[in-house]
Design a protein around this motif. Structure first.
Motif, PDB file in Angstrom:
ATOM      1  N   GLU A   1     -16.233   7.089 -10.339  1.00 33.51           N
ATOM      2  CA  GLU A   1     -14.938   6.889  -9.690  1.00 33.51           C
ATOM      3  C   GLU A   1     -14.123   5.813 -10.395  1.00 33.51           C
ATOM      4  O   GLU A   1     -12.893   5.871 -10.427  1.00 33.51           O
ATOM      5  N   ARG A   2     -14.802   4.819 -10.983  1.00 36.60           N
ATOM      6  CA  ARG A   2     -14.102   3.750 -11.705  1.00 36.60           C
ATOM      7  C   ARG A   2     -13.825   4.118 -13.161  1.00 36.60           C
ATOM      8  O   ARG A   2     -13.211   3.350 -13.897  1.00 36.60           O
ATOM      9  N   GLY A   3     -14.313   5.278 -13.594  1.00 34.55           N
ATOM     10  CA  GLY A   3     -14.101   5.698 -14.969  1.00 34.55           C
ATOM     11  C   GLY A   3     -15.054   5.087 -15.966  1.00 34.55           C
ATOM     12  O   GLY A   3     -14.905   5.281 -17.179  1.00 34.55           O
ATOM     13  N   GLU A   4     -16.056   4.343 -15.491  1.00 37.34           N
ATOM     14  CA  GLU A   4     -17.032   3.724 -16.398  1.00 37.34           C
ATOM     15  C   GLU A   4     -18.017   4.755 -16.938  1.00 37.34           C
ATOM     16  O   GLU A   4     -18.577   4.590 -18.026  1.00 37.34           O
ATOM     17  N   LEU A   5     -18.242   5.798 -16.173  1.00 38.43           N
ATOM     18  CA  LEU A   5     -19.035   6.943 -16.615  1.00 38.43           C
ATOM     19  C   LEU A   5     -18.220   8.206 -16.371  1.00 38.43           C
ATOM     20  O   LEU A   5     -17.406   8.251 -15.438  1.00 38.43           O
ATOM     21  N   GLU A   6     -18.463   9.224 -17.182  1.00 38.64           N
ATOM     22  CA  GLU A   6     -17.798  10.507 -16.994  1.00 38.64           C
ATOM     23  C   GLU A   6     -18.833  11.572 -16.669  1.00 38.64           C
ATOM     24  O   GLU A   6     -19.909  11.602 -17.280  1.00 38.64           O
ATOM     25  N   PRO A   7     -18.526  12.449 -15.697  1.00 38.25           N
ATOM     26  CA  PRO A   7     -19.469  13.516 -15.364  1.00 38.25           C
ATOM     27  C   PRO A   7     -19.629  14.484 -16.526  1.00 38.25           C
ATOM     28  O   PRO A   7     -18.669  14.773 -17.253  1.00 38.25           O
ATOM     29  N   VAL A   8     -20.850  14.981 -16.703  1.00 36.87           N
ATOM     30  CA  VAL A   8     -21.171  15.912 -17.777  1.00 36.87           C
ATOM     31  C   VAL A   8     -21.867  17.132 -17.162  1.00 36.87           C
ATOM     32  O   VAL A   8     -22.769  16.982 -16.333  1.00 36.87           O
ATOM     33  N   LEU A   9     -21.442  18.321 -17.534  1.00 29.74           N
ATOM     34  CA  LEU A   9     -22.036  19.575 -17.047  1.00 29.74           C
ATOM     35  C   LEU A   9     -22.055  19.633 -15.517  1.00 29.74           C
ATOM     36  O   LEU A   9     -23.036  20.061 -14.914  1.00 29.74           O
ATOM     37  N   GLU A  10     -20.945  19.230 -14.885  1.00 22.39           N
ATOM     38  CA  GLU A  10     -20.946  19.093 -13.426  1.00 22.39           C
ATOM     39  C   GLU A  10     -21.277  20.391 -12.710  1.00 22.39           C
ATOM     40  O   GLU A  10     -21.943  20.385 -11.671  1.00 22.39           O
ATOM     41  N   ARG A  11     -20.818  21.514 -13.236  1.00 22.40           N
ATOM     42  CA  ARG A  11     -21.098  22.780 -12.547  1.00 22.40           C
ATOM     43  C   ARG A  11     -22.577  23.153 -12.592  1.00 22.40           C
ATOM     44  O   ARG A  11     -23.019  24.039 -11.877  1.00 22.40           O
ATOM     45  N   TRP A  12     -23.344  22.468 -13.430  1.00 26.17           N
ATOM     46  CA  TRP A  12     -24.779  22.735 -13.559  1.00 26.17           C
ATOM     47  C   TRP A  12     -25.637  21.768 -12.731  1.00 26.17           C
ATOM     48  O   TRP A  12     -26.860  21.885 -12.737  1.00 26.17           O
ATOM     49  N   TRP A  13     -25.021  20.828 -12.040  1.00 27.18           N
ATOM     50  CA  TRP A  13     -25.819  19.849 -11.306  1.00 27.18           C
ATOM     51  C   TRP A  13     -26.619  20.543 -10.202  1.00 27.18           C
ATOM     52  O   TRP A  13     -26.047  21.248  -9.369  1.00 27.18           O
ATOM     53  N   PRO A  14     -27.926  20.329 -10.148  1.00 29.76           N
ATOM     54  CA  PRO A  14     -28.764  20.994  -9.129  1.00 29.76           C
ATOM     55  C   PRO A  14     -28.724  20.258  -7.792  1.00 29.76           C
ATOM     56  O   PRO A  14     -28.618  19.022  -7.749  1.00 29.76           O
ATOM     57  N   SER A  15     -28.795  21.007  -6.718  1.00 30.86           N
ATOM     58  CA  SER A  15     -28.848  20.413  -5.378  1.00 30.86           C
ATOM     59  C   SER A  15     -30.236  20.607  -4.790  1.00 30.86           C
ATOM     60  O   SER A  15     -31.002  21.488  -5.215  1.00 30.86           O
ATOM     61  N   PHE A  16     -30.571  19.801  -3.805  1.00 32.79           N
ATOM     62  CA  PHE A  16     -31.900  19.852  -3.196  1.00 32.79           C
ATOM     63  C   PHE A  16     -31.813  19.288  -1.785  1.00 32.79           C
ATOM     64  O   PHE A  16     -30.828  18.622  -1.418  1.00 32.79           O
ATOM     65  N   ASN A  17     -32.838  19.560  -0.990  1.00 29.54           N
ATOM     66  CA  ASN A  17     -32.867  19.069   0.385  1.00 29.54           C
ATOM     67  C   ASN A  17     -33.001  17.555   0.420  1.00 29.54           C
ATOM     68  O   ASN A  17     -33.711  16.961  -0.390  1.00 29.54           O
ATOM     69  N   GLY A  18     -32.307  16.944   1.385  1.00 28.26           N
ATOM     70  CA  GLY A  18     -32.398  15.505   1.561  1.00 28.26           C
ATOM     71  C   GLY A  18     -33.752  15.090   2.117  1.00 28.26           C
ATOM     72  O   GLY A  18     -34.588  15.935   2.462  1.00 28.26           O
ATOM     73  N   PRO A  19     -33.997  13.785   2.230  1.00 26.04           N
ATOM     74  CA  PRO A  19     -35.302  13.282   2.659  1.00 26.04           C
ATOM     75  C   PRO A  19     -35.499  13.370   4.164  1.00 26.04           C
ATOM     76  O   PRO A  19     -34.579  13.682   4.916  1.00 26.04           O
ATOM     77  N   SER A  20     -36.725  13.064   4.579  1.00 30.77           N
ATOM     78  CA  SER A  20     -37.076  13.056   6.003  1.00 30.77           C
ATOM     79  C   SER A  20     -37.874  11.802   6.336  1.00 30.77           C
ATOM     80  O   SER A  20     -38.631  11.291   5.505  1.00 30.77           O
ATOM     81  N   LEU A  21     -37.682  11.336   7.556  1.00 29.17           N
ATOM     82  CA  LEU A  21     -38.569  10.320   8.129  1.00 29.17           C
ATOM     83  C   LEU A  21     -39.819  11.055   8.594  1.00 29.17           C
ATOM     84  O   LEU A  21     -39.729  12.079   9.265  1.00 29.17           O
ATOM     85  N   TYR A  22     -40.991  10.560   8.212  1.00 31.33           N
ATOM     86  CA  TYR A  22     -42.216  11.243   8.639  1.00 31.33           C
ATOM     87  C   TYR A  22     -43.234  10.235   9.163  1.00 31.33           C
ATOM     88  O   TYR A  22     -43.258   9.073   8.758  1.00 31.33           O
ATOM     89  N   TYR A  23     -44.047  10.709  10.089  1.00 28.52           N
ATOM     90  CA  TYR A  23     -45.054   9.854  10.707  1.00 28.52           C
ATOM     91  C   TYR A  23     -46.137  10.729  11.319  1.00 28.52           C
ATOM     92  O   TYR A  23     -45.931  11.930  11.578  1.00 28.52           O
ATOM     93  N   PRO A  24     -47.331  10.167  11.576  1.00 27.11           N
ATOM     94  CA  PRO A  24     -48.422  10.963  12.150  1.00 27.11           C
ATOM     95  C   PRO A  24     -48.051  11.487  13.529  1.00 27.11           C
ATOM     96  O   PRO A  24     -47.459  10.765  14.339  1.00 27.11           O
ATOM     97  N   GLY A  25     -48.356  12.730  13.782  1.00 23.88           N
ATOM     98  CA  GLY A  25     -48.096  13.291  15.102  1.00 23.88           C
ATOM     99  C   GLY A  25     -49.065  12.720  16.120  1.00 23.88           C
ATOM    100  O   GLY A  25     -50.278  12.761  15.943  1.00 23.88           O
ATOM    101  N   ARG A  26     -48.543  12.143  17.168  1.00 27.49           N
ATOM    102  CA  ARG A  26     -49.385  11.627  18.241  1.00 27.49           C
ATOM    103  C   ARG A  26     -48.564  11.594  19.521  1.00 27.49           C
ATOM    104  O   ARG A  26     -47.334  11.608  19.490  1.00 27.49           O
ATOM    105  N   ARG A  27     -49.260  11.536  20.608  1.00 27.97           N
ATOM    106  CA  ARG A  27     -48.585  11.682  21.895  1.00 27.97           C
ATOM    107  C   ARG A  27     -47.670  10.500  22.185  1.00 27.97           C
ATOM    108  O   ARG A  27     -46.540  10.663  22.628  1.00 27.97           O
ATOM    109  N   TYR A  28     -48.152   9.291  21.938  1.00 25.54           N
ATOM    110  CA  TYR A  28     -47.367   8.096  22.246  1.00 25.54           C
ATOM    111  C   TYR A  28     -46.946   7.409  20.948  1.00 25.54           C
ATOM    112  O   TYR A  28     -47.785   6.913  20.203  1.00 25.54           O
TER     113      TYR A  28
END
Length: 299
Positions: free
Chosen positions: A255-282
């Motif tokens: 956004e500041r012009g310090e870097l320029e995007p390259v091959l932007e149409r080829w950028w791969p997308s992926f699922n974001g992260p998750s909070l995870y923890y052991p399943g337990r009742r309490y």
């Protein structure tokens, strides 16, 4: 009957593989923990830990005791945490194990409103890009991407649901070396690479209209993924080569012009992260409050 504090000291040392690691997590000194374990061993009349100058490991007796204690101590924690339900606000400590990318790109938007809403909760963030055993690490929960998540865990999406990797270079680098037109062109360019703690150096993946291209980049700089990412960005800013990283990480520089995007149409997308923890009742009250808070955030 063995003292419960001495039992707790043994469990902490066994879980963290040493007195120093257990001391960091419990707030006690290594010498205090060592003395507690010695008292427990003397009272039981059996050695529980094998100690060397470099490592600490459970004996067969110690391992059997640890296996029997863990469910019981978990039940005690759950029972004590029930008292939290009678408080006006949840209290206690919540330890989260997260990768550096999450601590930099996602948690800054979550933590300020969360600690404002729950001032009696002490949130401890352990930034670790290695693939840890959550329960052995002494953390209540973790944040990871799906391919690095432990099995049999409860998972709650946290942060943006989709993210992208981006490729960028400084204007000076592109003037000198030219703008890549397709992923295969990167084989003739200088690439700033990263290595996981396991030693693996990931390929650069690209995708456009269903076509996937995997590139094995080459270049004069290799940094540890996570901790060394900012150094890789700094090198790209100085014109040393192309950097491949989370889009949100590189976005301010683009956004500041310090870097320029390259091959932007080829950028791969992926699922974001998750909070995870052991399943337990309490769930511990701090973790329950955090898990309930996450869906209120908008991305």
């Amino acid at each position: 009957m063995a003292d419960l504090q001495d039992i707790g000291a043994f469990v902490a040392v066994a879980k963290h593989g040493g007195f120093r690691g257990a001391a960091r997590m419990t707030g006690n000194s290594a010498s205090q923990l060592s003395e507690a374990v010695r008292r427990l061993e003397a009272g039981l009349g059996v050695r529980l830990l094998n100690r060397t100058t470099r490592s600490v490991a459970t004996t067969d007796a110690g391992q059997r005791l640890l296996e029997q204690l863990m469910p019981a101590l978990g039940a005690v924690e759950s029972a004590l945490d029930v008292v939290n339900g009678f408080r006006d606000r949840p209290a206690g400590r919540l330890r989260l194990n997260v990768p550096l990318s999450v601590s930099k790109l996602i948690l800054p938007r979550i933590i300020p409103p969360f600690i404002a809403a729950y001032p009696d909760i002490c949130l401890e963030i352990i930034v670790d890009d290695s693939f840890v055993d959550l329960q052995r690490s002494g953390c209540d929960a973790g944040v990871r991407y799906e391919e690095h998540m432990e099995l049999d865990m409860v998972a709650i999406p946290i942060g943006p649901r989709r993210q992208r990797f981006a490729l960028a270079a400084s204007p000076g680098y592109l003037r000198q070396h030219g703008l890549p037109k397709r992923p295969e062109d990167l084989l003739r360019h200088t690439c700033l690479r990263g290595r996981f703690s396991s030693g693996t150096m990931p390929d650069w993946e690209f995708e456009h209209k269903g076509k996937k291209v995997v590139i094995k980049p080459a270049g004069p700089l290799i940094v540890s993924l996570g901790a060394g990412a900012d150094l890789k960005v700094d090198a790209a800013l100085a014109g040393s080569g192309l950097v491949y990283l989370f889009e949100d990480w590189l976005k301010p520089y683009m956004e500041r012009g310090e870097l320029e995007p390259v091959l932007e149409r080829w950028w791969p997308s992926f699922n974001g992260p998750s909070l995870y923890y052991p399943g337990r009742r309490y769930l511990p009250a701090p973790l329950r409050a955090f898990a309930d808070f996450i869906p209120t955030m908008r991305w």
